[in-house]
Every structure is written in C-alpha cells, then in structure tokens.
Write a protein that holds these residues in place. Structure first.
Motif, short mmCIF file in Angstrom:
data_model
loop_
_atom_site.label_atom_id
_atom_site.label_comp_id
_atom_site.label_asym_id
_atom_site.label_seq_id
_atom_site.Cartn_x
_atom_site.Cartn_y
_atom_site.Cartn_z
N TYR A 46 0.66 -1.28 0.09
CA TYR A 46 -0.55 0.35 0.01
C TYR A 46 1.00 1.12 0.21
CZ TYR A 46 -3.32 -3.58 1.47
OH TYR A 46 -3.27 -4.85 2.13
N THR A 47 0.66 2.34 -0.40
CA THR A 47 1.01 4.12 -0.73
C THR A 47 0.86 4.41 1.07
OG1 THR A 47 -0.58 5.03 -1.96
CG2 THR A 47 1.03 3.85 -2.93
N ALA A 48 -0.27 3.68 1.44
CA ALA A 48 -0.81 4.76 2.61
C ALA A 48 -2.55 4.28 3.47
CB ALA A 48 -1.38 6.06 2.73
N ILE A 49 -2.03 4.02 4.56
CA ILE A 49 -3.16 3.77 5.58
C ILE A 49 -3.83 4.76 5.92
CG2 ILE A 49 -4.07 2.31 7.26
CD1 ILE A 49 -1.79 0.21 6.56
N MET A 50 -5.39 4.51 5.18
CA MET A 50 -6.12 5.75 6.00
C MET A 50 -6.82 5.30 7.26
SD MET A 50 -5.56 8.55 4.62
CE MET A 50 -6.31 9.30 4.51
N SER A 51 -7.11 6.07 8.42
CA SER A 51 -7.86 5.17 9.43
C SER A 51 -8.79 5.34 10.13
CB SER A 51 -6.21 4.57 10.54
OG SER A 51 -6.05 5.96 10.60
N ARG A 52 -9.06 5.58 11.80
CA ARG A 52 -10.17 6.45 12.19
C ARG A 52 -10.28 7.72 12.12
NH1 ARG A 52 -9.28 1.77 15.53
NH2 ARG A 52 -8.29 3.03 17.16
N PRO A 53 -9.03 8.14 13.04
CA PRO A 53 -8.78 9.94 12.20
C PRO A 53 -8.91 10.47 11.43
CG PRO A 53 -6.86 8.83 13.41
CD PRO A 53 -7.57 7.50 13.01
N TRP A 54 -8.66 9.62 10.60
CA TRP A 54 -8.99 10.29 9.02
C TRP A 54 -10.73 10.29 8.86
CZ3 TRP A 54 -10.78 7.66 4.23
CH2 TRP A 54 -10.66 8.62 3.37
N LEU A 55 -11.72 8.74 8.94
CA LEU A 55 -12.74 8.31 8.92
C LEU A 55 -13.46 9.60 10.35
CD1 LEU A 55 -12.69 4.47 9.12
CD2 LEU A 55 -13.29 6.14 6.76
N TYR A 56 -13.18 9.70 11.33
CA TYR A 56 -14.19 10.46 11.74
C TYR A 56 -14.45 11.63 11.80
CZ TYR A 56 -13.64 6.59 15.67
OH TYR A 56 -13.89 5.30 16.17
N ILE A 57 -12.88 12.08 10.68
CA ILE A 57 -12.83 14.54 11.19
C ILE A 57 -14.18 13.94 10.05
CG2 ILE A 57 -11.85 14.98 9.76
CD1 ILE A 57 -9.11 14.62 11.24
N LEU A 58 -13.99 13.06 8.93
CA LEU A 58 -14.28 12.85 7.26
C LEU A 58 -16.50 12.82 7.70
CD1 LEU A 58 -14.57 13.68 3.95
CD2 LEU A 58 -14.24 11.58 3.89
N GLY A 59 -16.40 11.96 9.60
CA GLY A 59 -17.70 11.50 9.62
C GLY A 59 -17.98 10.63 8.07
#
Length: 170
Positions: free
Chosen positions: A105-118
């Motif tokens: 993978y190039t990056a992993i997006m996790s809970r902090p990003w998901l939460y901010i985005l809703g």
C-alpha cells in the motif's frame, strides 16, 4: 443517514474477503493503493508515496511512539507529516506517520481520518460513504488493486532472521 444496502454490492465480486483499497487525492496527487483500515488508529504513509511526493526528512516532525506492523514487528517511525487529503470538494488535513518499511500500500487511512470526514467504510460493499454538502458521497474501492496488493505482500520476502527458538535448538 449513512447506510449500506445490497444495492451497494452491485459491481463487486462476491464472495470476497478483499481489503478496501481506494484512490485518494493526497498532497495534490491522485494516489492509488490506499488501504482504508477502520481498525487502525494511525494514518500511515509508506516510502513509495513519501518519495513520490518529493518529501524530505526536514518535512517531518518528530514522532517517537513505536508502531506494531501487520507482522507483529515493532516499527520506529521516521516522523510525522501533515498532508491534505481531498475527497470530492472536501479537504481534510491528516497527520500521517511516516514509516520506512515495505508495504504493497502507499498509505493507510484509519479512524482519525474517517471520524473527521464523518465517513463509514464497508469492506463487504467495497465503499466509503461520507456526508458532504447535504448529500451522501462515496468512494468506491478497487478489488483488483486489493488483490494485487495481497499478491505483492505474499511475494515479498523479508530478510531472513533466525528466531529465538532456532537459536536455542528447539
């Protein structure tokens, strides 16, 4: 309301157990092979993306907490960098932890990003849904990319290391 239905499965190959792998706009570039992992608390950036964005060591802020890799190894981060992640017209500033280890993978997006985005993600439906401007938008995953990443991870052979039990003759 954010929800998933059987209609959201249209276009996906079933049955499957694929990771949710998407393309996101990170640092002004369309970045492929981004894994969405709602089980992780850290947004991670790997060397391919770090180099691809022409980031330098001086772009990193100190980050000293060790991480545990998928293989259970302790990974010492190189630092942290804040980058914009754009989904549609929404831009979220994300603090990525930079690591220097192999990943398909190039990056992993996790809970902090998901939460901010809703946002809500579903590996079953291969989608991320999020509210934006009074509507629900979605990011669709790529099962082909997820499967390519799985093959790359299986084919990657980390440096051979002797285990403690082998050293003890057990």
């Amino acid at each position: 309301m954010l929800s998933f239905s059987d209609e959201d499965k249209v276009g996906t190959i079933h049955p499957h157990d694929d990771a949710l792998v998407v393309t996101l706009r990170i640092g002004g570039y369309d970045v492929k092979r981004v894994m969405i992992n709602q089980g992780s608390a850290a947004d991670i950036i790997y060397p391919d993306l770090y180099r691809g964005l022409n980031l330098k060591p001086e772009n990193l802020k100190a980050y000293s907490s060790p991480l545990v890799s998928f293989e259970g190894r302790i990974v010492v981060p190189k630092g942290q960098v804040r980058l914009p992640v754009q989904t549609g017209t929404d831009v979220v500033e994300v603090d990525f932890i930079a690591v220097d280890v192999f990943s398909p993978y190039t990056a992993i997006m996790s809970r902090p990003w998901l939460y901010i985005l809703g946002a809500i993600s579903s590996t079953l439906h291969q989608k991320v849904k999020y509210p934006s401007g009074g509507q629900v938008l979605e990011i669709v995953g790529s099962q082909a990319a997820a499967r390519q990443c799985l093959v790359a991870a299986i084919q990657h052979r980390p440096e051979a290391k002797t285990s403690a039990t082998a050293d003890n003759g057990l």
